[in-house]
Enzyme design. Sequence first.
Site, PDB file in Angstrom:
ATOM      1  N   ARG A   1      -2.176  28.501  29.233  1.00 20.73           N
ATOM      2  CA  ARG A   1      -0.705  28.497  29.283  1.00 20.73           C
ATOM      3  C   ARG A   1      -0.142  29.884  28.974  1.00 20.73           C
ATOM      4  O   ARG A   1      -0.553  30.506  27.986  1.00 20.73           O
ATOM      5  CB  ARG A   1      -0.201  27.491  28.242  1.00 20.73           C
ATOM      6  CG  ARG A   1       1.267  27.279  28.223  1.00 20.73           C
ATOM      7  CD  ARG A   1       1.677  26.323  29.287  1.00 20.73           C
ATOM      8  NE  ARG A   1       3.009  25.797  29.079  1.00 20.73           N
ATOM      9  CZ  ARG A   1       3.600  24.996  29.961  1.00 20.73           C
ATOM     10  NH1 ARG A   1       2.981  24.626  31.066  1.00 20.73           N
ATOM     11  NH2 ARG A   1       4.812  24.554  29.720  1.00 20.73           N
TER      12      ARG A   1
ATOM     13  N   GLY B   1       3.290  22.194  22.852  1.00 18.62           N
ATOM     14  CA  GLY B   1       4.738  22.102  23.075  1.00 18.62           C
ATOM     15  C   GLY B   1       5.147  20.681  23.430  1.00 18.62           C
ATOM     16  O   GLY B   1       4.639  19.715  22.851  1.00 18.62           O
TER      17      GLY B   1
ATOM     18  N   GLU C   1      -8.052   2.836   3.031  1.00 23.09           N
ATOM     19  CA  GLU C   1      -9.310   3.038   2.275  1.00 23.09           C
ATOM     20  C   GLU C   1      -9.091   3.892   1.032  1.00 23.09           C
ATOM     21  O   GLU C   1      -9.958   4.658   0.649  1.00 23.09           O
ATOM     22  CB  GLU C   1     -10.393   3.677   3.150  1.00 23.09           C
ATOM     23  CG  GLU C   1     -10.776   2.882   4.372  1.00 23.09           C
ATOM     24  CD  GLU C   1     -11.665   1.671   4.077  1.00 23.09           C
ATOM     25  OE1 GLU C   1     -12.346   1.671   3.043  1.00 23.09           O
ATOM     26  OE2 GLU C   1     -11.621   0.733   4.881  1.00 23.09           O
TER      27      GLU C   1
ATOM     28  N   GLU D   1      -4.113  10.434  -3.068  1.00 21.89           N
ATOM     29  CA  GLU D   1      -3.907  10.615  -4.516  1.00 21.89           C
ATOM     30  C   GLU D   1      -5.022   9.924  -5.307  1.00 21.89           C
ATOM     31  O   GLU D   1      -5.439  10.398  -6.361  1.00 21.89           O
ATOM     32  CB  GLU D   1      -2.535  10.053  -4.933  1.00 21.89           C
ATOM     33  CG  GLU D   1      -1.346  10.831  -4.390  1.00 21.89           C
ATOM     34  CD  GLU D   1      -1.148  10.669  -2.890  1.00 21.89           C
ATOM     35  OE1 GLU D   1      -1.599   9.653  -2.326  1.00 21.89           O
ATOM     36  OE2 GLU D   1      -0.560  11.582  -2.280  1.00 21.89           O
TER      37      GLU D   1
HETATM   38  C1  LIG Z   1      -3.047  -0.174   9.013  1.00 25.20           C
HETATM   39  C2  LIG Z   1      -3.648  -0.569   7.692  1.00 25.20           C
HETATM   40  C3  LIG Z   1      -4.800  -1.367   7.673  1.00 25.20           C
HETATM   41  C4  LIG Z   1      -5.342  -1.780   6.451  1.00 25.20           C
HETATM   42  N1  LIG Z   1      -6.436  -2.617   6.452  1.00 25.20           N
HETATM   43  C5  LIG Z   1      -6.853  -3.157   5.267  1.00 25.20           C
HETATM   44  C6  LIG Z   1      -7.887  -4.151   5.248  1.00 25.20           C
HETATM   45  O1  LIG Z   1      -8.469  -4.513   6.276  1.00 25.20           O
HETATM   46  N2  LIG Z   1      -8.214  -4.710   4.044  1.00 25.20           N
HETATM   47  C7  LIG Z   1      -7.615  -4.355   2.890  1.00 25.20           C
HETATM   48  O2  LIG Z   1      -7.964  -4.911   1.848  1.00 25.20           O
HETATM   49  N3  LIG Z   1      -6.635  -3.391   2.870  1.00 25.20           N
HETATM   50  C8  LIG Z   1      -6.245  -2.800   4.035  1.00 25.20           C
HETATM   51  N4  LIG Z   1      -5.245  -1.841   4.032  1.00 25.20           N
HETATM   52  C9  LIG Z   1      -4.558  -1.532   2.787  1.00 25.20           C
HETATM   53  C10 LIG Z   1      -4.842  -0.150   2.247  1.00 25.20           C
HETATM   54  O3  LIG Z   1      -6.151  -0.080   1.773  1.00 25.20           O
HETATM   55  C11 LIG Z   1      -3.781   0.100   1.160  1.00 25.20           C
HETATM   56  O4  LIG Z   1      -2.535   0.273   1.821  1.00 25.20           O
HETATM   57  C12 LIG Z   1      -4.096   1.280   0.309  1.00 25.20           C
HETATM   58  O5  LIG Z   1      -5.245   1.059  -0.455  1.00 25.20           O
HETATM   59  C13 LIG Z   1      -2.922   1.628  -0.638  1.00 25.20           C
HETATM   60  O6  LIG Z   1      -2.458   0.500  -1.312  1.00 25.20           O
HETATM   61  P1  LIG Z   1      -0.882   0.181  -1.314  1.00 25.20           P
HETATM   62  O7  LIG Z   1      -0.418   0.245   0.103  1.00 25.20           O
HETATM   63  O8  LIG Z   1      -0.658  -1.083  -2.030  1.00 25.20           O
HETATM   64  O9  LIG Z   1      -0.208   1.362  -2.099  1.00 25.20           O
HETATM   65  P2  LIG Z   1       0.014   1.448  -3.689  1.00 25.20           P
HETATM   66  O10 LIG Z   1      -1.222   1.059  -4.400  1.00 25.20           O
HETATM   67  O11 LIG Z   1       1.272   0.749  -4.045  1.00 25.20           O
HETATM   68  O12 LIG Z   1       0.241   3.017  -3.844  1.00 25.20           O
HETATM   69  C14 LIG Z   1       1.395   3.622  -3.242  1.00 25.20           C
HETATM   70  C15 LIG Z   1       1.234   5.123  -3.267  1.00 25.20           C
HETATM   71  O13 LIG Z   1       1.268   5.555  -4.613  1.00 25.20           O
HETATM   72  C16 LIG Z   1       0.448   6.695  -4.788  1.00 25.20           C
HETATM   73  N5  LIG Z   1      -0.529   6.423  -5.856  1.00 25.20           N
HETATM   74  C17 LIG Z   1      -1.222   5.293  -6.090  1.00 25.20           C
HETATM   75  N6  LIG Z   1      -2.028   5.440  -7.150  1.00 25.20           N
HETATM   76  C18 LIG Z   1      -1.848   6.702  -7.620  1.00 25.20           C
HETATM   77  C19 LIG Z   1      -2.382   7.478  -8.684  1.00 25.20           C
HETATM   78  N7  LIG Z   1      -3.314   6.984  -9.492  1.00 25.20           N
HETATM   79  N8  LIG Z   1      -1.938   8.739  -8.840  1.00 25.20           N
HETATM   80  C20 LIG Z   1      -0.990   9.260  -8.019  1.00 25.20           C
HETATM   81  N9  LIG Z   1      -0.450   8.584  -7.001  1.00 25.20           N
HETATM   82  C21 LIG Z   1      -0.877   7.330  -6.793  1.00 25.20           C
HETATM   83  C22 LIG Z   1      -0.211   6.965  -3.436  1.00 25.20           C
HETATM   84  O14 LIG Z   1       0.528   7.940  -2.746  1.00 25.20           O
HETATM   85  C23 LIG Z   1      -0.091   5.647  -2.723  1.00 25.20           C
HETATM   86  O15 LIG Z   1      -0.105   5.815  -1.314  1.00 25.20           O
HETATM   87  C24 LIG Z   1      -4.737  -1.370   5.243  1.00 25.20           C
HETATM   88  C25 LIG Z   1      -3.594  -0.534   5.271  1.00 25.20           C
HETATM   89  C26 LIG Z   1      -3.058  -0.130   6.474  1.00 25.20           C
HETATM   90  C27 LIG Z   1      -1.835   0.744   6.471  1.00 25.20           C
END
Ligand SMILES: Cc1cc2nc3c(=O)[nH]c(=O)nc-3n(C[C@H](O)[C@H](O)[C@H](O)COP(=O)(O)OP(=O)(O)OC[C@H]3O[C@@H](n4cnc5c(N)ncnc54)[C@H](O)[C@@H]3O)c2cc1C
Lengths: 388, 113
Positions: free
Chosen positions: A273, A344, A368, A372
């Site tokens: 490009r 772009g 997973e 954090e």
């Molecule tokens: C598309 C998708 C598919 C998924 N598939 C599965 C599945 O098949 N099975 C399953 O069991 N789960 C699944 N998950 C869930 C995923 O594992 C969780 O979303 C993830 O572990 C975070 O948990 P939470 O969303 O409850 O966030 P919370 O635990 O509420 O945490 C929120 C945020 O707080 C911050 N935080 C948390 N702890 C700390 C710390 N100690 N220090 C600083 N900051 C922190 C992080 O930024 C975190 O993102 C999936 C999630 C998505 C989005």
Amino acid sequence: MDFEPSSEQQMLIDQVRRYVREEIIPLEAKLDPDASELPPEDFKRLTDKTKAMGLFGIDIPREFGGPDIDIVTRVLLAIEMAQHRAGLYVPCYGTFGGAGLAQIFEANEGQKERYLYPTLRGEKKAFFGLTEPSGGSDPARAIQTRAERRDNGWVLNGAKIFISNADRAQYGIVFARTDASKGRGGITCFIVDSDTPGFHVRRVVHTLRSSHYATELEFKDCWVSDHQVLGEVNKGFAVANDRLTRQRIPYAAGCIGVAIAAHEMAVEWAKMRSTFGEKLANRQAVQWMLVDNEIDIRTARHFTLEAAEKARRGLPFRTEAAIAKLTASEGGGRVVDRAMQIHGGMGMTKDLPLERWYREMRIRRVGEGPSEVQRMVIAREILGSNLR
Amino acid sequence: MSIRLRLDKPWRPLAAEEVARLPGQLGVYQVGDAQGRVLFIGQAGARSPFGLRSELQRELAERGAGCQFRLEVNQQYRSRWFELLMVHQADHGRLPPDNAENPPPNLGRLSPS
Ligand SMILES: Cc1cc2nc3c(=O)[nH]c(=O)nc-3n(C[C@H](O)[C@H](O)[C@H](O)COP(=O)(O)OP(=O)(O)OC[C@H]3O[C@@H](n4cnc5c(N)ncnc54)[C@H](O)[C@@H]3O)c2cc1C
């Protein structure tokens, strides 16, 4: 450590690379850009091909009929398998098979007959049910789903959220609290059949991923027998932790594969490009983006192979797996973002795979275990395990 | 948080002037017969040149007069499409007739409350 592939590994890498480029990428041109599955006839044809290649079910141990490929080689192959549009979440659309839920290798004989072997034959699918509306980062404290002892079994009540594949699975691994007075020592792991009365998949949870979606589950007086306990009562947290730690390595490999594919596209585009009478590749601003891509990819590759090598040698690899997941998901996200910038307007379109990778890579900073939490795992290693 | 599982907007006639006004956006739609029985649940994905408009123009050209439609603009057109199909299956025990002829592979099962 020397991470150069051996000649045998290189042969397998080349085989998978050819498969991705000759079989998968041309098929994707016909699919919806967000599609995560192939038409059944293509799936069957390609699965037959991977079986003929001797690479079907690469994460299945030899004792269960797998090709006995070590984890370092699996990482190298996963990096190749991810280098197409749907690769980040569905490497080669599942045509390389895979057991999916490694912890059922640890199941007792009856459970293996009922769940593991049919899963390996591709007759059953499973889900992993850990996260709840009350939180996923800290499941030891957040799990509120209760399992109460009744009639030679257990009655489950509660909810799960963000569970992938539960609407399509025949059974799932479900974590529930069996002793409310204990934290991580009060959680048990159950195998729940999806047709058990009281088990409900309530809705699809729509995320920016679109095709490979998650679901919300409800357990309403859902009775499961004692035979459905996976491992020991109150020892379920170790099962979850083990799975999460192991899973971080292939999870990182997928991010690296996509980052490599995005970077290759950016290099090609920059050489082709022109703007203001000069190729993009001659602009220092663009060169530096490509340099940063290269560094992010090499860093993630190094740490992921280091984690895999430790796992292969039977050494502790918890911290290494956290570093791999962190560098690959964050670095991979940056690489895709820079590749979009270099493209772009084209980078924003669904004509190219970049926008899909951008969305999926964003989820990888949360799924997973969020970044954090990975940093917290690494900090504990640096500062000492008594830090809570 | 209220989450709308079903597509229950009012039906509109599947007619050229209605369809010409539609947005060129991604989303999902239902086509129904004159009595409001759902015949087909479709999606307008990134391969539709003008999104929902081109999908419903195609539906009109294939079906002719007498049908109705309703739609939802949605970036998550695929997961929403799967969800609508699964909810229909749960509510009616089967897919809409035109989807049943060519169902998507591996459609899951929901039990919406
Ligand atoms: C598309 C998708 C598919 C998924 N598939 C599965 C599945 O098949 N099975 C399953 O069991 N789960 C699944 N998950 C869930 C995923 O594992 C969780 O979303 C993830 O572990 C975070 O948990 P939470 O969303 O409850 O966030 P919370 O635990 O509420 O945490 C929120 C945020 O707080 C911050 N935080 C948390 N702890 C700390 C710390 N100690 N220090 C600083 N900051 C922190 C992080 O930024 C975190 O993102 C999936 C999630 C998505 C989005």
